[in-house]
Scaffold this motif. Sequence first.
Motif, short mmCIF file in Angstrom:
data_model
loop_
_atom_site.label_atom_id
_atom_site.label_comp_id
_atom_site.label_asym_id
_atom_site.label_seq_id
_atom_site.Cartn_x
_atom_site.Cartn_y
_atom_site.Cartn_z
N TYR A 137 -130.69 -37.85 27.99
CA TYR A 137 -130.16 -38.73 29.03
C TYR A 137 -128.72 -39.15 28.72
O TYR A 137 -127.85 -39.16 29.59
CB TYR A 137 -131.03 -39.97 29.18
CG TYR A 137 -132.33 -39.77 29.95
CD1 TYR A 137 -132.40 -38.88 31.01
CD2 TYR A 137 -133.47 -40.49 29.62
CE1 TYR A 137 -133.58 -38.70 31.72
CE2 TYR A 137 -134.66 -40.33 30.33
CZ TYR A 137 -134.70 -39.43 31.37
OH TYR A 137 -135.88 -39.26 32.07
N TRP A 138 -128.47 -39.51 27.47
CA TRP A 138 -127.12 -39.95 27.10
C TRP A 138 -126.13 -38.80 27.14
O TRP A 138 -124.95 -38.99 27.49
CB TRP A 138 -127.15 -40.60 25.71
CG TRP A 138 -127.81 -41.95 25.74
CD1 TRP A 138 -127.83 -42.83 26.78
CD2 TRP A 138 -128.54 -42.57 24.68
NE1 TRP A 138 -128.53 -43.96 26.45
CE2 TRP A 138 -128.98 -43.84 25.17
CE3 TRP A 138 -128.88 -42.19 23.38
CZ2 TRP A 138 -129.73 -44.71 24.40
CZ3 TRP A 138 -129.63 -43.07 22.61
CH2 TRP A 138 -130.05 -44.30 23.10
N PHE A 139 -126.61 -37.62 26.80
CA PHE A 139 -125.76 -36.43 26.91
C PHE A 139 -125.32 -36.24 28.36
O PHE A 139 -124.13 -36.00 28.65
CB PHE A 139 -126.55 -35.21 26.41
CG PHE A 139 -125.96 -33.87 26.80
CD1 PHE A 139 -124.78 -33.42 26.23
CD2 PHE A 139 -126.60 -33.07 27.74
CE1 PHE A 139 -124.25 -32.19 26.57
CE2 PHE A 139 -126.08 -31.84 28.09
CZ PHE A 139 -124.89 -31.40 27.51
N ASN A 185 -132.83 -25.66 28.62
CA ASN A 185 -132.96 -24.49 27.75
C ASN A 185 -131.87 -24.44 26.68
O ASN A 185 -132.14 -24.11 25.51
CB ASN A 185 -132.92 -23.21 28.60
CG ASN A 185 -134.13 -23.08 29.51
OD1 ASN A 185 -135.20 -23.60 29.21
ND2 ASN A 185 -133.96 -22.40 30.64
N ILE A 186 -130.63 -24.75 27.08
CA ILE A 186 -129.51 -24.71 26.12
C ILE A 186 -129.67 -25.79 25.06
O ILE A 186 -129.49 -25.53 23.86
CB ILE A 186 -128.17 -24.86 26.86
CG1 ILE A 186 -127.90 -23.63 27.72
CG2 ILE A 186 -127.03 -25.07 25.86
CD1 ILE A 186 -126.71 -23.79 28.65
N VAL A 187 -130.01 -27.01 25.50
CA VAL A 187 -130.17 -28.11 24.56
C VAL A 187 -131.29 -27.80 23.57
O VAL A 187 -131.16 -28.04 22.36
CB VAL A 187 -130.46 -29.43 25.31
CG1 VAL A 187 -131.00 -30.49 24.37
CG2 VAL A 187 -129.18 -29.93 25.98
N ASN A 188 -132.39 -27.25 24.06
CA ASN A 188 -133.48 -26.87 23.16
C ASN A 188 -133.04 -25.79 22.17
O ASN A 188 -133.35 -25.85 20.98
CB ASN A 188 -134.69 -26.38 23.95
CG ASN A 188 -135.51 -27.51 24.53
OD1 ASN A 188 -135.47 -28.64 24.02
ND2 ASN A 188 -136.25 -27.25 25.59
N ALA A 189 -132.32 -24.80 22.67
CA ALA A 189 -131.89 -23.69 21.81
C ALA A 189 -130.92 -24.15 20.73
O ALA A 189 -131.00 -23.70 19.57
CB ALA A 189 -131.24 -22.60 22.66
N ALA A 200 -130.89 -25.02 33.10
CA ALA A 200 -130.04 -24.41 32.07
C ALA A 200 -129.79 -25.37 30.91
O ALA A 200 -129.85 -24.99 29.74
CB ALA A 200 -128.71 -23.97 32.68
N PHE A 201 -129.54 -26.65 31.24
CA PHE A 201 -129.29 -27.64 30.20
C PHE A 201 -130.50 -27.83 29.29
O PHE A 201 -130.38 -27.96 28.07
CB PHE A 201 -128.89 -28.98 30.82
CG PHE A 201 -127.44 -29.09 31.18
CD1 PHE A 201 -126.50 -28.21 30.66
CD2 PHE A 201 -127.00 -30.07 32.05
CE1 PHE A 201 -125.16 -28.31 30.99
CE2 PHE A 201 -125.66 -30.19 32.38
CZ PHE A 201 -124.74 -29.30 31.86
#
Length: 550
Positions: free
Chosen positions: A514-516, A483-487, A480-481
């Motif tokens: 990684y830092w996120f 996909n969300i980060v890309n979006a 999910a992360f």
Amino acid sequence: MIYNETKRRGGFKACTFIFVLGALENIGFVANMSIMVLYFHRALFFDVSHSANTLTNFLGSTFLLTVLGGFISDTYLNRLHTCLIFGFLEIMGLLMVTIQANSKTLQPDSCNKPSCIKGGEAIMFYTSLCVLALGCGGVKGSIAALGADQFDRKDLKGAKALASYFNYFQFSTTVGSLIGVTLVVWIALNKGWHWAFFTGFAAAFIGFVVLALGKNFYLFQPLADSPIIRLSQVILAAVHNRHLKLPENSDELHEIDDKERDASEDKLLHTNQFRFLDKAAVLWDGTSTGQPGRVCTVTQVEEVKILIRMLPIFASTIIMNTCLAQLQTFSVLQGYSMEPHLATLNIPTASIPVIPLLFMAILLPLYEFFFIPFARKITGHPSGITQLQRVGIGLILSVASMGIAGVVEVKRRDQALKHPDKPISLFWLSFQYGVFGVADMFAMVGLMEFFYKEAPSGMRSLATSFALLSLSFGYFLSTAFVNIVNAVTEKVAANKQGWLQAAHLEHNKLDYFYWFLGILSGLNFVNYLFWASWYKYRSDHVKDSAQNLG
């Protein structure tokens, strides 16, 4: 707790068979975790993100299904039979994966799409992954509790042995994992994917045969009523009795005599948390006669309270396992573009997880034989430190691991862009892997012991599977992360490309990702500290004084 026991059953002698399975079954499972992302990318022509997401979805499903294995072994079948039935499915799944890896007609041709697999190839591929996930999940949801059942946790000697058991079990799986990420990975990259999957199949088959041979040595916990039914009864009774007044004295709540109690059930004393649930045990007219379904025992109510108290602890470990997912996906892909040689030795990229495993293989015996006895003298706790303290150490180390991962990715990417013919050494990844290996050693073993000890007596397999269920949610959250980060980032980026969307890793912003995760992990650790300090251990309110071990 009552067991079908003889003097020659139980103890570490019985656990020997379980340790053998733990090592052999994990040879193939952990090797698959290392090589599958490369297999998807290089043999089945998935792109980078689709390869990572397919693996995390598979692993997430596997660990989600541990709940099914735990539920069945608590309620319908003993833990041995549950392991063997799901073990058969695991073996069949490994065989199907082996057949597809060996057959060119079941593999797709290269294309310029995220996934090139379709038709019969896709049916075979996804069916084999589903069968494999179901089998592995069912086994992992019941095997750890089968070993823990071999010890009597109601006396100090048994409590100490139980704490040691989880360390030994983790060590046995670590040994199998070491073989998987070295020998099996070497076979995959030098002899063929099908030979690697076949090696896992053969090892698992032998492991389940050994487990079956130990049948006459095991202690078996009596099967309990369905935990879902027991939980539902309390909730429904509390709602039905919501207008009743709670008695001032908790002794007036409904409870049964020990002679009437089911063999699988420990009597629990009343606690003052979540008092609204106590209404499930309120007697309408001073007697339980004529009130079926309207009144529950104090013990039933306290079982629900225990599970509610455990939920925040469970939730607080999910982010850590999201971090783990990155080390099994993106970090493996990082290593593929790094210099794999150490002197004259060529280290396969997929074998880089050997670093945390070596840390664990060395540190687990040191922890068991040196740290625990030393800490036990200071704290008086059978495990040296409490299970929640152990989990907390793992969580803070996972924060450090993600920070290190981001720094290493900056160095790797800069070198790859400036001097693509001179990549940095693969062993730069050892820092993030090593720190996370220690984190996993603390957190996973602590969680398994915590859930087993704290769970209601008829739900111990189900509760132990919660440690692995946290892994499942972590893997799904990773997908999910991504996909969300890309979006989100593709909308704000100048080139309209998300952090993790580029075809080549060098053009991604993996360090930011990684830092996120590191920042989220830090916030999650603060959240964990609150819930860990709030938690009241079950041993504080179990009637049997022998359980009050600190």
